[in-house]
Design an enzyme around this catalytic site. Sequence first.
Site, PDB file in Angstrom:
ATOM      1  N   LEU A 142       0.866  -1.176   0.000  1.00 26.45           N
ATOM      2  CA  LEU A 142       0.000   0.000   0.000  1.00 26.45           C
ATOM      3  C   LEU A 142       0.905   1.227   0.000  1.00 26.45           C
ATOM      4  O   LEU A 142       1.979   1.215   0.613  1.00 26.45           O
ATOM      5  CB  LEU A 142      -0.898   0.035   1.249  1.00 26.45           C
ATOM      6  CG  LEU A 142      -1.916  -1.100   1.422  1.00 26.45           C
ATOM      7  CD1 LEU A 142      -2.647  -0.944   2.754  1.00 26.45           C
ATOM      8  CD2 LEU A 142      -2.912  -1.138   0.276  1.00 26.45           C
ATOM      9  N   ASP A 143       0.483   2.286  -0.686  1.00 26.12           N
ATOM     10  CA  ASP A 143       1.253   3.521  -0.654  1.00 26.12           C
ATOM     11  C   ASP A 143       1.402   4.007   0.784  1.00 26.12           C
ATOM     12  O   ASP A 143       0.584   3.694   1.663  1.00 26.12           O
ATOM     13  CB  ASP A 143       0.540   4.612  -1.462  1.00 26.12           C
ATOM     14  CG  ASP A 143       0.547   4.332  -2.953  1.00 26.12           C
ATOM     15  OD1 ASP A 143       1.345   3.476  -3.390  1.00 26.12           O
ATOM     16  OD2 ASP A 143      -0.243   4.972  -3.670  1.00 26.12           O
ATOM     17  N   LYS A 144       2.416   4.829   1.005  1.00 27.30           N
ATOM     18  CA  LYS A 144       2.692   5.355   2.342  1.00 27.30           C
ATOM     19  C   LYS A 144       1.456   5.985   2.972  1.00 27.30           C
ATOM     20  O   LYS A 144       1.137   5.727   4.140  1.00 27.30           O
ATOM     21  CB  LYS A 144       3.822   6.379   2.273  1.00 27.30           C
ATOM     22  CG  LYS A 144       4.136   7.062   3.601  1.00 27.30           C
ATOM     23  CD  LYS A 144       5.254   8.088   3.447  1.00 27.30           C
ATOM     24  CE  LYS A 144       5.519   8.809   4.768  1.00 27.30           C
ATOM     25  NZ  LYS A 144       6.601   9.816   4.638  1.00 27.30           N
TER      26      LYS A 144
END
Length: 313
Positions: A142-144
Amino acid sequence: MKKRHNFTATADVSGRLDRALALLLPDYSRTYLQNLIKNGNVLVNGNVTSQPRFAVQSGMTLTVEIPETPEENVIPAEPFEFDILFEDRHFLVIDKPAGVVVHPAPGNRERTIVNALIGRYPSMAQDFAGEDSQRPGIVHRLDKDTSGCLAVAKTVEAKFKLGSAFADRKTGKTYLAICRGVPRQVTGELKTLIGRHPVNRQKMAIVERNGKEAHTAYKILAHKIIDNIPLTLAEVRIFTGRTHQIRVHMSSIGLPIIGDDVYGNRNCTFPGVTRQLLHAWKLSLPHPETGDMMTFTSPLPEDFQRIKELMNK
């Protein structure tokens, strides 16, 4: 460089080779030792033996070569402070908060999900040594600034099976997104190629060639204008896992995600929002041992819930 250990087997360590080594080298996990055997780092009577089930007999000489891990590749262990939605001996599902990176990368070696995993399960650093050493147990990302469900394998076998499920599109991934803009239709589906932006190589973009297939479906759940800002709550399903896929696709239909300063614009803001409002709400996947489909749901984080409630008033 490799560190060499030499032993002469006695009666109490006879039997399976991996069991014998686990008794002789208690500081290493059995999974790690099995990997050493399979990779040709174990010799019996001077000959490479790659079968963990090899029968060790008293008097045999055992040689184990353990590769030394460069200091810069050692992942610092840190306290595990994340909520767990599910866990068994095969895998766990973490409720990932926004602002946390999944795995270490150059310039970002600490305070990642992986650092916390090593802190909670020290044996993972050994079990996933080699090409997986910087991403032990990670089967998807997942993106940050994206929150929500993140599955992590606890064994090498589970990582292979879960990784295959994601690659073969046998998983279900449903997100919630709060976007800026007025929806043109209630539901929609996008099938495009996504690749590196032709000018800004730090961004992804819809391209006509040299990209990868990206498939997204969305459904509008609510729309409301608050403080002259048109907000849209969308449920988004992705059938592929391309980098920044949802952010690129939603922006392409005039619904950039609130807080996304890469694929949105300077107007994609809302009071009190400090990140992109994208949440990995539901995750379905086959259990790595039984194959039974399991579904996990992540509760909405405070910033997301606050705006959702405003939209429902």
